[in-house]
Design an enzyme around this catalytic site. Structure first.
Site, PDB file in Angstrom:
ATOM      1  N   ASP A  25       1.868   2.357   3.327  1.00 35.87           N
ATOM      2  CA  ASP A  25       2.931   1.211   4.227  1.00 35.87           C
ATOM      3  C   ASP A  25       4.273   1.950   3.893  1.00 35.87           C
ATOM      4  O   ASP A  25       5.068   1.694   4.801  1.00 35.87           O
ATOM      5  CB  ASP A  25       2.860  -0.138   3.696  1.00 35.87           C
ATOM      6  CG  ASP A  25       1.555  -0.732   3.354  1.00 35.87           C
ATOM      7  OD1 ASP A  25       0.714  -0.702   4.325  1.00 35.87           O
ATOM      8  OD2 ASP A  25       1.288  -1.400   2.546  1.00 35.87           O
ATOM      9  N   HIS A  67       0.769  -1.134  -0.100  1.00 28.98           N
ATOM     10  CA  HIS A  67      -0.111   0.100   0.032  1.00 28.98           C
ATOM     11  C   HIS A  67       1.050   1.256  -0.045  1.00 28.98           C
ATOM     12  O   HIS A  67       1.835   1.170   0.483  1.00 28.98           O
ATOM     13  CB  HIS A  67      -0.865   0.075   1.223  1.00 28.98           C
ATOM     14  CG  HIS A  67      -1.794  -0.859   1.272  1.00 28.98           C
ATOM     15  ND1 HIS A  67      -1.658  -2.076   2.265  1.00 28.98           N
ATOM     16  CD2 HIS A  67      -3.352  -1.233   0.973  1.00 28.98           C
ATOM     17  CE1 HIS A  67      -2.759  -2.813   2.104  1.00 28.98           C
ATOM     18  NE2 HIS A  67      -3.656  -2.285   1.540  1.00 28.98           N
TER      19      HIS A  67
END
Length: 436
Positions: free
Chosen positions: A104, A101
């Protein structure tokens, strides 16, 4: 260069008799199974979020795990340390793909422009590490669920301003995925759903979700991103009802809104069971409708009612999964992504390796067994025998549209009570046990 996992060396295949817990017993990447190497058949990927950012917190407690790469003088230094640790992990484990992501890998800033700048900096580092190691991006995605702005959804939010913000974030995440050579891009509707219908215009929200996807398709064409889009079905949690409930629900949505040619599905085992299906059911549905793209390989706990995201350890599950996947033609752009995290009490760095090694071995075993089942062809022949009545006579006429109700009534009068046949379920279960 600093090592973040100095206690672990390169993980190697040592065979079933090995007593070394930091070795593969069944996953032999170069071994050929049905014309492809294990590495090509399985296409293992490590997820960034659970593996490197999951530190043991849950809804009842804060983090229990401390990692050396989580230390630094700034959020960006920590992000860079984490990225270097991730690629050390990928290479020592021997996987060729990873998934992420946007939030992340790079921290969210005080503005969208700052967030984008942070992402650019980390993507540049990730691209260098990819070039150095040969590890590739399987797919990327945007986190449209953690920030409070998305508490009522992103593309389905009642606010057009939040719809626009989500679009801007996806635009940047798609660019990052393309820059890293990602083979696909995933849309996980983390909060695309509702908690109560008294405050929800469901039709309008679904229309907006489709509009969002069409805008994304237009941008995909504009930037020349060649990989497919994936939707990841999930039935519940965090919302009471997710719009991407299961594979069948997603396929109906794609057909209604003229999106079928641009999307496939990323099936997660744990999400399948939360929807009241088996992992195999969701895979088979996708294969039958040509919408299987990629797989998040994990499992849930049948005694708990939420998405526990545990590592797969069931040989029956992996055997049936690989049987369906290979019968469907195998992976092309997708693969097996370990969307799973170690348990809250598994606090040592080695535990990350033990978890992935075990999961890779259990899928390797499933692959070997499934290949034997396919080569023998016994299950396929039993299905053909069970449906043989449709290959000629009255069955063939029905399938060809040459029988109406009147003709079918006459056929029944002429032939009397139909003969029953056994489904042979117990025999098939015994046969599967024999293979395993």
């Amino acid at each position: 260069m600093k090592e973040f996992f100095p206690e672990v060396e390169q993980i190697k295949y040592e065979g079933p008799k090995s007593k070394n817990p930091l070795s593969f017993k069944y996953y032999n990447p170069g071994e050929k199974i049905l014309g492809k190497t294990m590495e090509q058949q399985l296409r293992f990927a490590v997820c960034y979020w659970h593996t490197f950012k999951g530190l043991g917190s849950d809804q009842f407690g804060s983090s229990s795990i401390s990692r050396s790469y989580e230390q630094g003088s700034s959020k960006m230094e920590i992000a860079e340390n984490t990225m270097r640790a991730a690629f050390e992990f990928f290479t020592k484990l021997g996987v060729k793909f990873w998934c992420f992501h946007d939030r992340d890998i790079a921290p969210e800033g005080d503005s969208l422009s700052e967030s984008n700048k942070n992402l650019d900096q980390i993507v540049a580092l990730a691209k260098k590490l990819q070039n150095d190691t040969g590890v590739k991006t399987l797919w990327g995605t945007a986190n449209l669920f953690s920030n409070k702005r998305f508490m009522a959804g992103a593309a389905t939010n009642p606010s057009p301003d939040i719809f626009a913000y989500a679009a801007a974030q996806v635009k940047k995440a798609m660019e990052a995925t393309k820059e890293l050579g990602g083979t696909g891009y995933v849309f996980w509707g983390g909060r695309e759903g509702y908690d109560m219908l008294l405050n929800t215009d469901m039709k309008r929200e679904l229309d907006h979700l489709a509009k969002f996807f069409h805008i994304a398709i237009d941008y995909k064409k504009k930037i020349g991103f060649k990989g497919p889009f994936y939707i990841e079905p999930k039935p519940k949690e965090p919302t009471k009802h997710q719009y991407d409930f299961d594979a069948g629900n997603c396929f109906a949505f794609l057909q209604k809104y003229d999106l079928v040619n641009y999307f496939k599905l990323n099936i997660e085992a744990n999400h399948a069971t939360l929807a009241g299906h088996s992992f195999q059911h969701e895979l088979q549905y996708c294969v039958d409708n040509n919408i299987l793209g990629s797989v998040d390989a994990n499992r849930g706990d049948m005694l708990l009612g939420w998405d526990t995201d545990q590592f797969p350890m069931d040989i029956y599950e992996t055997t049936l999964a690989m049987y369906i996947i290979m019968n469907g033609g195998g992976f092309t752009t997708g693969g097996l992504n370990f969307d799973a995290h170690v348990r809250r009490q598994s606090i040592e760095p080695e535990d990350l390796f033990y978890a992935h090694i075990g999961a890779m071995d259990v899928f390797a075993r499933g692959l070997r067994i499934a290949a034997n089942i396919i080569k023998d062809g016994k299950f396929k022949k039993m299905i053909q025998k069970r449906y043989a009545g449709w290959d000629n006579g009255i069955g063939k006429k029905i399938e060809n549209g040459k029988m109406d109700f009147g003709q079918l009534e006459k056929y029944t009068f002429d032939n009397g009570e139909p003969k029953l046949q056994s489904g042979r379920q117990e025999l098939l279960e015994n046969m599967l046990n024999d293979y395993i």
